[in-house]
Scaffold this motif. Structure first.
Motif, PDB file in Angstrom:
ATOM      1  N   THR A   1       0.605  -1.200  -0.048  1.00 34.02           N
ATOM      2  CA  THR A   1      -0.195  -0.010   0.085  1.00 34.02           C
ATOM      3  C   THR A   1       0.732   1.199   0.091  1.00 34.02           C
ATOM      4  O   THR A   1       0.687   2.164  -0.814  1.00 34.02           O
ATOM      5  CB  THR A   1      -0.951  -0.053   1.223  1.00 34.02           C
ATOM      6  N   LEU A   2       1.901   1.316   0.687  1.00 33.36           N
ATOM      7  CA  LEU A   2       2.759   2.439   0.793  1.00 33.36           C
ATOM      8  C   LEU A   2       3.550   2.753  -0.460  1.00 33.36           C
ATOM      9  O   LEU A   2       3.440   3.895  -0.930  1.00 33.36           O
ATOM     10  CB  LEU A   2       4.132   2.075   1.984  1.00 33.36           C
ATOM     11  N   ILE A   3       4.094   1.692  -1.397  1.00 35.38           N
ATOM     12  CA  ILE A   3       4.548   1.715  -2.490  1.00 35.38           C
ATOM     13  C   ILE A   3       3.455   2.468  -3.642  1.00 35.38           C
ATOM     14  O   ILE A   3       3.649   3.480  -4.284  1.00 35.38           O
ATOM     15  CB  ILE A   3       5.028   0.600  -3.122  1.00 35.38           C
ATOM     16  N   GLU A   4       2.198   1.891  -3.512  1.00 38.03           N
ATOM     17  CA  GLU A   4       1.213   2.389  -4.220  1.00 38.03           C
ATOM     18  C   GLU A   4       0.895   4.003  -3.886  1.00 38.03           C
ATOM     19  O   GLU A   4       0.812   4.685  -4.991  1.00 38.03           O
ATOM     20  CB  GLU A   4      -0.106   1.861  -4.152  1.00 38.03           C
ATOM     21  N   GLN A   5       1.117   4.475  -2.566  1.00 40.62           N
ATOM     22  CA  GLN A   5       0.792   5.791  -2.287  1.00 40.62           C
ATOM     23  C   GLN A   5       1.773   6.751  -2.665  1.00 40.62           C
ATOM     24  O   GLN A   5       1.691   7.890  -3.145  1.00 40.62           O
ATOM     25  CB  GLN A   5       0.644   5.788  -0.788  1.00 40.62           C
ATOM     26  N   GLU A   6       3.135   6.109  -2.330  1.00 41.71           N
ATOM     27  CA  GLU A   6       4.369   7.067  -2.634  1.00 41.71           C
ATOM     28  C   GLU A   6       4.467   7.307  -3.909  1.00 41.71           C
ATOM     29  O   GLU A   6       5.194   8.581  -4.053  1.00 41.71           O
ATOM     30  CB  GLU A   6       5.538   6.359  -1.747  1.00 41.71           C
ATOM     31  N   ILE A   7       4.348   6.491  -4.997  1.00 41.32           N
ATOM     32  CA  ILE A   7       4.678   6.592  -6.396  1.00 41.32           C
ATOM     33  C   ILE A   7       4.031   7.447  -7.032  1.00 41.32           C
ATOM     34  O   ILE A   7       4.302   7.939  -8.153  1.00 41.32           O
ATOM     35  CB  ILE A   7       5.001   5.360  -7.136  1.00 41.32           C
TER      36      ILE A   7
ATOM     37  N   LEU B   1       5.859   5.003 -14.884  1.00 37.00           N
ATOM     38  CA  LEU B   1       6.436   6.151 -14.390  1.00 37.00           C
ATOM     39  C   LEU B   1       7.698   5.889 -14.493  1.00 37.00           C
ATOM     40  O   LEU B   1       8.674   6.849 -14.358  1.00 37.00           O
ATOM     41  CB  LEU B   1       5.979   5.759 -12.897  1.00 37.00           C
ATOM     42  N   MET B   2       8.365   4.799 -14.395  1.00 37.78           N
ATOM     43  CA  MET B   2       9.948   4.502 -14.744  1.00 37.78           C
ATOM     44  C   MET B   2      10.192   5.429 -15.996  1.00 37.78           C
ATOM     45  O   MET B   2      11.499   5.897 -16.030  1.00 37.78           O
ATOM     46  CB  MET B   2      10.469   3.003 -14.770  1.00 37.78           C
ATOM     47  N   VAL B   3       9.583   4.999 -17.065  1.00 34.89           N
ATOM     48  CA  VAL B   3       9.973   5.590 -18.554  1.00 34.89           C
ATOM     49  C   VAL B   3      10.011   7.215 -18.363  1.00 34.89           C
ATOM     50  O   VAL B   3      11.025   7.724 -18.857  1.00 34.89           O
ATOM     51  CB  VAL B   3       8.930   5.067 -19.678  1.00 34.89           C
TER      52      VAL B   3
ATOM     53  N   ASN C   1      11.109   9.289  -6.210  1.00 35.57           N
ATOM     54  CA  ASN C   1      12.182   8.415  -6.754  1.00 35.57           C
ATOM     55  C   ASN C   1      11.619   7.079  -7.081  1.00 35.57           C
ATOM     56  O   ASN C   1      11.709   6.178  -6.401  1.00 35.57           O
ATOM     57  CB  ASN C   1      13.361   8.383  -5.823  1.00 35.57           C
ATOM     58  N   ILE C   2      11.281   7.069  -8.498  1.00 35.21           N
ATOM     59  CA  ILE C   2      10.511   5.939  -9.010  1.00 35.21           C
ATOM     60  C   ILE C   2      11.709   4.806  -8.839  1.00 35.21           C
ATOM     61  O   ILE C   2      11.163   3.669  -8.686  1.00 35.21           O
ATOM     62  CB  ILE C   2      10.098   6.089 -10.168  1.00 35.21           C
ATOM     63  N   LYS C   3      12.874   5.118  -9.354  1.00 36.00           N
ATOM     64  CA  LYS C   3      13.948   3.856  -9.218  1.00 36.00           C
ATOM     65  C   LYS C   3      14.062   3.163  -8.182  1.00 36.00           C
ATOM     66  O   LYS C   3      14.038   1.951  -7.775  1.00 36.00           O
ATOM     67  CB  LYS C   3      15.282   4.356  -9.623  1.00 36.00           C
ATOM     68  N   ASP C   4      14.139   3.772  -7.004  1.00 35.46           N
ATOM     69  CA  ASP C   4      14.254   3.197  -5.599  1.00 35.46           C
ATOM     70  C   ASP C   4      12.966   2.470  -4.874  1.00 35.46           C
ATOM     71  O   ASP C   4      12.860   1.443  -4.730  1.00 35.46           O
ATOM     72  CB  ASP C   4      14.450   4.421  -4.416  1.00 35.46           C
ATOM     73  N   TYR C   5      11.613   3.095  -5.503  1.00 37.48           N
ATOM     74  CA  TYR C   5      10.340   2.274  -5.063  1.00 37.48           C
ATOM     75  C   TYR C   5      10.358   1.159  -5.987  1.00 37.48           C
ATOM     76  O   TYR C   5       9.744  -0.003  -5.800  1.00 37.48           O
ATOM     77  CB  TYR C   5       9.350   3.275  -5.337  1.00 37.48           C
TER      78      TYR C   5
END
Length: 391
Positions: free
Chosen positions: A193-199, A236-238, A205-209
């Protein structure tokens, strides 16, 4: 008959010793002390952007209410109650969840019975601790500033410098906390859930997530939410890579494009001690209004090592003759430096290489070809050119 009785008893014993089946739905038992009968309670779900949608309604009876249902995986949810201010954020999963509503402050209500809620609480407690640390240091700094305004001393200045460093470190720790929590809890649905919210936050920093997502256990990654996050991360990485390619401090990517005369010119062909890449267009009003300033800067500093390459994004459907409009604008605005364009509007490959979303857009390169600054205009642009030329 005796044998039938014995087998019946054995069968009952067998059934009574059978392991309890894993619950596949949820039951929310709400204890709403002080809330009147007939008041409605609402169960809402949150999407990845934080927007809420009501999924169920219950009526308070004898200071209690109940929600039942089923979720595919644990998810962020909200309970609100008419006549009670605020919302209760919690993690909903398929289990028996007991909630004791705090009528005075519903966000402080007690939630138990959900494993993902335990992780949710741990995260919030950890974040609150870090936030308090930052606020306390900030208050100390304000106090030092007040003392310094009354009279400076070497001891106070030293304490201020020390507190400033501690405050910066505390803020950085607070900023990095979501990622730190995810890395330390790779089996937690709340990490997903955190990843979904933070990105979805600006400047994430998409690379870190993406790396953090890849380190989650395979069960989490293979859930429906995990599959959706993976697709979102790829998209998002693109965009992240396109943006980071032209970050300040990076070597400006080389490119080739045709001049109005049809000659192909590259960025590397015209680099100077300082180089400006100026994205503009004949149809762009703000660009045309800034051109006299750029002309003035070029005329003043070209002899000292300043070079400019203009990249036109002409080529809109509204232009009957994009090339002629481009050429006319060059002549009218007296742009005597190198000009290139593929006349492809924002689909211009150079614009895409530099992640151009709007114009005017300016990149200022140092003697090594590194991007030293972006999107400066007027006096700020001239000041940066002078600084890089060491004048």
């Amino acid at each position: 008959m005796k044998n039938v009785f014995i087998f019946t008893i054995i069968g009952l014993l067998f059934l009574s010793c059978k392991p309890e089946e894993k619950r596949t739905d949820y039951i929310i038992n709400g204890n709403a002390s002080g809330v009147y009968n007939g008041v409605r309670a609402y169960l809402k779900e949150k999407d990845r952007t934080g927007r809420e949608r009501v999924v169920d309604t219950a009526v308070v009876v004898n200071e209690k209410f109940t929600f039942t249902g089923k979720v595919d995986i644990p998810k962020p949810s909200v309970i609100s109650i008419n006549s009670v201010n605020g919302n209760l954020n919690f993690m909903l999963e398929n289990s028996v969840i007991d909630i004791s509503i705090d009528k005075a402050n519903i966000s402080q209500s007690q939630v138990s019975g959900s494993a993902s809620q335990t992780d949710f609480d741990a995260y919030n407690q950890g974040y609150a601790k870090l936030k308090k640390e930052s606020v306390d240091l900030q208050n100390e700094l304000r106090n030092i500033h007040r003392q310094l305004s009354s009279g400076s001393s070497e001891q106070l200045q030293s304490k201020k410098d020390s507190l400033t460093n501690l405050f910066i470190a505390a803020q950085k720790k607070q900023q990095n906390y979501p990622l730190s929590f995810i890395k330390a809890n790779t089996n937690s649905y709340y990490s997903l859930t955190l990843i979904e919210q933070e990105i979805n936050k600006k400047n994430a920093n998409i690379k870190d997530y993406q790396e953090a997502f890849n380190n989650l256990n395979s069960e989490l990654q293979s859930t429906s939410k995990g599959a959706g996050i993976k697709i979102n991360l790829t998209t998002l990485m693109v965009a992240f890579e396109a943006k980071s390619r032209v970050d300040i401090g990076k070597i400006a990517p080389n490119f080739k494009a045709p001049t109005p005369e049809g000659k192909t010119v590259s960025l590397n062909d015209i680099k100077g001690k300082v180089t400006i890449i100026d994205f503009w267009a004949a149809w762009c009003g703000p660009c045309r209004r800034e051109n006299p300033n750029v002309v003035n800067i070029y005329n003043k500093y070209h002899s000292q090592g300043l070079e400019i390459i203009g990249v036109s994004l002409d080529g809109t459907r509204s232009q009957k003759d994009p090339k002629q409009a481009w050429v006319n604008a060059i002549e009218q605005d007296k742009l005597s430096w190198t000009q290139v364009s593929n006349l492809s509007y924002f689909l211009d490959p150079v614009a895409q290489l530099y992640n151009i979303q709007a114009i005017p857009a300016v990149f200022i390169l140092d003697a090594e070809g590194k991007i030293a600054a972006k999107n400066l205009r007027g006096n700020a642009l001239e000041a940066k050119v002078k600084e890089l030329l060491a004048l």
